[in-house]
Design an enzyme around this catalytic site. Sequence first.
Site, short mmCIF file in Angstrom:
data_model
loop_
_atom_site.label_atom_id
_atom_site.label_comp_id
_atom_site.label_asym_id
_atom_site.label_seq_id
_atom_site.Cartn_x
_atom_site.Cartn_y
_atom_site.Cartn_z
N ASP A 7 33.87 18.46 16.12
CA ASP A 7 33.45 18.68 14.75
C ASP A 7 32.92 17.33 14.27
O ASP A 7 33.68 16.46 13.88
CB ASP A 7 34.64 19.13 13.90
CG ASP A 7 34.26 19.36 12.44
OD1 ASP A 7 33.11 19.77 12.19
OD2 ASP A 7 35.11 19.14 11.57
N GLU A 68 29.60 21.45 16.53
CA GLU A 68 29.22 22.23 15.35
C GLU A 68 27.81 21.86 14.94
O GLU A 68 27.47 20.69 14.82
CB GLU A 68 30.19 21.97 14.19
CG GLU A 68 29.87 22.86 13.00
CD GLU A 68 30.95 22.80 11.94
OE1 GLU A 68 31.96 23.49 12.10
OE2 GLU A 68 30.75 22.05 10.97
N ASP A 141 39.60 18.67 10.26
CA ASP A 141 38.62 18.34 11.30
C ASP A 141 39.20 18.59 12.70
O ASP A 141 38.48 19.00 13.61
CB ASP A 141 38.20 16.87 11.19
CG ASP A 141 37.78 16.52 9.78
OD1 ASP A 141 36.59 16.64 9.46
OD2 ASP A 141 38.67 16.12 9.00
#
Length: 194
Positions: A7, A68, A141
């Site tokens: 992420d 992501e 996260d």
Amino acid sequence: MRVLGVDPGLTRCGIAVVDGGTGRTVRCVAVDVVRTPPDADLASRLLAVADAVEDWLERHQPDVVAVERVFSQYNVRTAMGTAQAGGVVALAAARRGLPVAFHTPSEVKAAVTGSGRADKAQVTTMVTRLLGLDSAPRPADAADALALGICHLWRAPMRARLAEAEARAAELTRRHRARLAEAGRRAAGKGTTP
């Protein structure tokens, strides 16, 4: 299959390794958050993210890296930093010859919770449950990095089947066009014969 889920972010970059087994079984191997000081210059922050990713790639030997995909956000500066961190991750993977898959936030949410509009708390709850963790990964996260790994494990077989079907369809289309072209040449050749 072993997936390194990332992420991306400059202040906090979630990073996790998830193993996939038969069916939809998943197992957390490791999870952490790479932090860089907001007052440091951009190059130093990107270097810190790159170094951490390189370390994780070396230690955990993943088969694929799932990152992501950045969408435009209200804060352009944040979106730019996130995109730059994601680029550093993709570069580190490419240097090792590892495939990189980008997943949108809604794909990740849908894969893990069943809804592409799930909030962070729902994602964290489902990640904790799916991986059988004793406690929820913090901060968000970390949970998002785990969710990326799970998402890729569950979506990769479908993507592979879809790519295979598209390749078969393209080959059939090519063959059909070749037959039509040959039939056209034959028909044109008969029309000019005395």
